[in-house]
Write a protein that holds these residues in place. Structure first.
Motif, PDB file in Angstrom:
ATOM      1  N   HIS A  59       1.058  -1.253  -0.079  1.00 41.10           N
ATOM      2  CA  HIS A  59       0.057  -0.099  -0.072  1.00 41.10           C
ATOM      3  C   HIS A  59       0.942   1.088   0.056  1.00 41.10           C
ATOM      4  N   LEU A  60       1.941   1.218   0.579  1.00 44.21           N
ATOM      5  CA  LEU A  60       2.909   2.261   1.007  1.00 44.21           C
ATOM      6  C   LEU A  60       3.666   2.732  -0.251  1.00 44.21           C
ATOM      7  N   ARG A  61       3.775   1.459  -0.982  1.00 40.90           N
ATOM      8  CA  ARG A  61       4.687   1.711  -2.267  1.00 40.90           C
ATOM      9  C   ARG A  61       3.927   2.277  -3.243  1.00 40.90           C
ATOM     10  N   GLY A  62       2.541   2.088  -3.213  1.00 38.93           N
ATOM     11  CA  GLY A  62       1.763   2.519  -4.362  1.00 38.93           C
ATOM     12  C   GLY A  62       1.616   4.006  -4.088  1.00 38.93           C
TER      13      GLY A  62
ATOM     14  N   LEU B  88       9.469   1.179   1.817  1.00 42.44           N
ATOM     15  CA  LEU B  88      10.037   1.016   3.281  1.00 42.44           C
ATOM     16  C   LEU B  88      10.374  -0.222   3.270  1.00 42.44           C
ATOM     17  N   THR B  89      11.383  -0.851   4.327  1.00 44.37           N
ATOM     18  CA  THR B  89      11.589  -2.403   4.333  1.00 44.37           C
ATOM     19  C   THR B  89      10.426  -2.910   5.338  1.00 44.37           C
ATOM     20  N   GLU B  90      10.369  -3.965   5.222  1.00 42.97           N
ATOM     21  CA  GLU B  90       9.226  -4.905   5.905  1.00 42.97           C
ATOM     22  C   GLU B  90       9.498  -4.350   7.369  1.00 42.97           C
ATOM     23  N   GLU B  91      10.943  -4.546   8.042  1.00 43.77           N
ATOM     24  CA  GLU B  91      11.275  -4.169   9.225  1.00 43.77           C
ATOM     25  C   GLU B  91      10.822  -2.765   9.662  1.00 43.77           C
ATOM     26  N   GLN B  92      10.728  -1.820   8.812  1.00 49.41           N
ATOM     27  CA  GLN B  92      10.470  -0.403   9.046  1.00 49.41           C
ATOM     28  C   GLN B  92       8.999  -0.365   9.065  1.00 49.41           C
ATOM     29  N   VAL B  93       8.023  -0.895   8.150  1.00 49.54           N
ATOM     30  CA  VAL B  93       6.886  -1.027   8.309  1.00 49.54           C
ATOM     31  C   VAL B  93       6.337  -1.587   9.673  1.00 49.54           C
ATOM     32  N   PHE B  94       6.913  -2.658  10.038  1.00 47.94           N
ATOM     33  CA  PHE B  94       6.443  -3.413  11.220  1.00 47.94           C
ATOM     34  C   PHE B  94       6.818  -2.380  12.393  1.00 47.94           C
TER      35      PHE B  94
END
Length: 59
Positions: free
Chosen positions: A17-20, A25-31
């Motif tokens: 969603h954020l990429r769109g 962001l990396t998965e770690e950053q999103v988490f």
């Protein structure tokens, strides 16, 4: 911070969603952001805040 297995699907969905929106962001950053903003806890469970406000239905 290791992402719990139960949170990986939600983290990946949010990452897409954020990429769109142009945010990469990396998965770690999103988490970390989901935990910081009280959407999920460090174990990958939705928080009462997120459930009560309709941000998360289930994980």
């Amino acid at each position: 911070m290791k992402i719990p297995d139960k949170a990986k699907q939600s983290v990946r969905q949010m990452q897409e969603h954020l990429r769109g929106k142009g945010l990469h962001l990396t998965e770690e950053q999103v988490f970390q952001k989901l935990v910081e903003y009280e959407m999920i806890d460090v174990f990958g469970n939705p928080t009462p805040f997120a459930l009560e406000n309709g941000y998360v239905e289930t994980i």
